[in-house]
Motif scaffolding. Structure first.
Motif, PDB file in Angstrom:
ATOM      1  N   UNK A  92       2.501  -4.721   7.789  1.00 20.79           N
ATOM      2  CA  UNK A  92       1.843  -3.601   8.189  1.00 20.79           C
ATOM      3  C   UNK A  92       2.797  -2.039   7.988  1.00 20.79           C
ATOM      4  N   UNK A  93       3.950  -2.137   7.722  1.00 16.55           N
ATOM      5  CA  UNK A  93       4.813  -1.024   7.345  1.00 16.55           C
ATOM      6  C   UNK A  93       4.327  -0.923   5.788  1.00 16.55           C
ATOM      7  N   UNK A  94       4.212  -1.750   4.912  1.00 13.88           N
ATOM      8  CA  UNK A  94       3.605  -1.271   3.706  1.00 13.88           C
ATOM      9  C   UNK A  94       2.385  -0.871   3.625  1.00 13.88           C
ATOM     10  N   UNK A  95       1.641  -1.323   4.557  1.00 10.52           N
ATOM     11  CA  UNK A  95       0.080  -0.645   4.884  1.00 10.52           C
ATOM     12  C   UNK A  95       0.234   0.867   5.256  1.00 10.52           C
ATOM     13  N   UNK A  96       1.260   0.965   6.253  1.00 13.87           N
ATOM     14  CA  UNK A  96       1.475   2.483   6.510  1.00 13.87           C
ATOM     15  C   UNK A  96       1.907   3.424   5.609  1.00 13.87           C
ATOM     16  N   UNK A  97       2.732   2.807   4.763  1.00  8.22           N
ATOM     17  CA  UNK A  97       3.212   3.629   3.587  1.00  8.22           C
ATOM     18  C   UNK A  97       2.114   3.874   2.675  1.00  8.22           C
ATOM     19  N   UNK A  98       1.317   2.815   2.294  1.00 12.77           N
ATOM     20  CA  UNK A  98       0.357   3.206   1.304  1.00 12.77           C
ATOM     21  C   UNK A  98      -0.662   4.110   1.631  1.00 12.77           C
ATOM     22  N   UNK A  99      -1.145   4.119   3.012  1.00 17.89           N
ATOM     23  CA  UNK A  99      -2.020   5.152   3.478  1.00 17.89           C
ATOM     24  C   UNK A  99      -1.397   6.402   3.343  1.00 17.89           C
ATOM     25  N   UNK A 100      -0.159   6.714   4.152  1.00 17.07           N
ATOM     26  CA  UNK A 100       0.410   7.758   3.789  1.00 17.07           C
ATOM     27  C   UNK A 100       0.733   8.332   2.438  1.00 17.07           C
ATOM     28  N   UNK A 101       0.711   7.710   1.553  1.00 16.70           N
ATOM     29  CA  UNK A 101       0.993   8.100   0.008  1.00 16.70           C
ATOM     30  C   UNK A 101      -0.257   8.656  -0.491  1.00 16.70           C
TER      31      UNK A 101
ATOM     32  N   UNK B  47      -2.820   7.494  -2.493  1.00 12.18           N
ATOM     33  CA  UNK B  47      -2.850   7.213  -3.829  1.00 12.18           C
ATOM     34  C   UNK B  47      -1.746   7.816  -4.760  1.00 12.18           C
ATOM     35  N   UNK B  48      -0.666   8.347  -4.082  1.00  4.74           N
ATOM     36  CA  UNK B  48       0.314   8.565  -4.925  1.00  4.74           C
ATOM     37  C   UNK B  48       1.821   7.896  -4.664  1.00  4.74           C
ATOM     38  N   UNK B  49       1.473   6.661  -4.485  1.00  5.45           N
ATOM     39  CA  UNK B  49       2.840   5.756  -4.031  1.00  5.45           C
ATOM     40  C   UNK B  49       3.746   5.385  -5.249  1.00  5.45           C
ATOM     41  N   UNK B  50       3.069   5.289  -6.413  1.00 12.51           N
ATOM     42  CA  UNK B  50       3.981   4.918  -7.374  1.00 12.51           C
ATOM     43  C   UNK B  50       4.385   3.576  -7.418  1.00 12.51           C
ATOM     44  N   UNK B  51       5.539   3.005  -8.432  1.00  7.51           N
ATOM     45  CA  UNK B  51       5.943   1.785  -8.809  1.00  7.51           C
ATOM     46  C   UNK B  51       6.717   1.312  -7.521  1.00  7.51           C
ATOM     47  N   UNK B  52       7.271   2.339  -6.735  1.00  7.09           N
ATOM     48  CA  UNK B  52       8.439   1.594  -5.602  1.00  7.09           C
ATOM     49  C   UNK B  52       7.519   0.903  -4.717  1.00  7.09           C
TER      50      UNK B  52
END
Length: 399
Positions: free
Chosen positions: A308-317, A319-324
């Motif tokens: 869920x933390x990974x999901x939170x970060x991808x939503x916050x990004x 579409x600009x998340x990048x490789x990391x």
């Protein structure tokens, strides 16, 4: 529906209103899903009444833009729904998740094509995502040939996606980045099914093979894989600004979570009800059982937080998340697969001979878990992929 809610639990975060609404929909359908669960195991596909109920409640278009007839729910809402469905029947959850993943292609297709597939049709849009066909470019589109496996939900599909290698003279075309892969959509009337779905678990998904001898597919029903690694086009109809491959694990990993939590709940009941033949106390009073159960609980709990933390970060990004961020999503998914599998195996072992019988929910959890985690999105190979990135700054997706 079996009520496990009264047992002691670790704290859960507050449930947002949208998520609460959708979980209530799952609860509403629970008696129907449970009533047809064994039928699905024997017929090896989702019973029609279950599909119709899922469709009517919006689950089959859960992760599709409202423009194309979908519900466009938040990412964490969809994950919670898949987890809740998997605690009832992993096969139902799996098919819903597969539809969610393939539904993401609605943001990449031309808008008129997406309306045709998802708004004008109310069946599943599923198919084969492994590139096991060939697509020969011709004027206005492609000639498609091939055979695809694991078409989960195809018994209730109107359209099937066929992933293929772009060819020249029917030989795969190679680019500097590898084979040129494309996903093409065809109506189910264009394919021939093969009855191949005889498996250990996920038996109710009807994931049969299908083949096409040769079929013309127009350009407007095709999406290149190279485009799918990036965020979909920024348009008013876009449902989510997340790349297809970053979104995918969130449609698979929650199924494993739901199975693991079902196993923990089931074993809790079993442990309180069962006294070993040579014992005087229930399994629940055994100190070894208590220790191993706690370890299984925290393994599932912690890996759920990570996902869920990974999901939170991808939503916050947006579409600009990048490789990391892509690396985090894949590590979270692979780690979840290991932790949930270990938790199910622990409960299966601790229950003793009880879990051997097909009447045991633990037997079903064991089989379904070892089927779910075969999916590429949950593969242990992501550890190697991300390890290469962390060591050498080189994130190369194997698929």
């Amino acid at each position: 529906m079996s009520d496990h809610r009264q047992r002691p639990r670790l704290p859960e975060p507050p449930v947002p209103p949208e998520q609460a609404d959708w979980l209530a929909r799952v609860e509403k359908l629970a008696p129907l899903i449970e009533r047809h669960r064994e039928e699905a195991e024997h017929t090896r596909q989702m019973p029609r009444p279950v599909f119709e109920a899922l469709r009517d409640e919006g689950f089959t278009r859960m992760w599709v833009s409202r423009t194309f007839g979908g519900q466009q729910v938040a990412l964490d809402t969809g994950m919670a729904v898949l987890e809740a469905l998997a605690r009832l029947d992993a096969s139902v959850s799996w098919q819903t998740g597969v539809q969610g993943a393939i539904g993401r292609l609605s943001d990449y297709l031309p808008e008129e094509s997406s309306r045709r597939l998802f708004l004008d049709s109310d069946g599943f849009v599923v198919g084969g995502v492994k590139p096991s066909g060939l697509a020969e470019p011709v004027d206005g589109g492609y000639l498609l040939r091939g055979e695809w496996a694991m078409a989960s939900g195809s018994a209730h599909a109107d359209w099937l996606v066929c992933t293929a290698l772009v060819s020249k003279d029917w030989e795969p075309v190679m680019t500097p980045a590898g084979p040129d892969i494309i996903m093409l959509f065809v109506p189910t009337s264009a394919v021939q099914y093969r009855d191949t779905w005889f498996t250990v678990g996920l038996r109710g998904t009807g994931s049969n093979h299908f083949r096409i001898d040769e079929r013309f597919v127009p350009d407007e029903l095709a999406v290149r894989k190279a485009r799918m690694a990036k965020a979909p086009p920024a348009r008013a109809s876009r449902g989510y600004p997340i790349g297809y491959f970053d979104f995918g694990p969130f449609s698979t990993a929650p199924v494993a979570l739901g199975i693991a939590r079902d196993a923990l709940d089931t074993f809790h009941e079993t442990a309180h009800a069962k006294t070993p033949a040579s014992g005087t106390q229930t399994l629940a009073a055994n100190h070894v059982v208590q220790e191993r159960f706690a370890r299984a609980e925290i393994a599932v709990y912690s890996t759920r937080l990570l996902l869920h933390e990974a999901a939170r970060q991808i939503v916050a990004a947006a579409g600009e998340g990048g490789d990391e961020l892509s690396a985090l999503i894949r590590l979270a998914s692979a780690s979840l697969a290991e932790s949930t599998t270990a938790a199910v195996e622990a409960t299966y072992t601790l229950a003793g001979t009880t879990s051997l019988y097909a009447t045991s929910r633990l037997e079903r959890c064991f089989r379904d878990m070892h089927s779910v985690t075969k999916h590429i999105a949950l593969s242990y190979t992501h550890f190697e992929t991300v390890g290469d990135y962390l060591m050498n700054d080189d994130l190369v997706m194997r698929r």
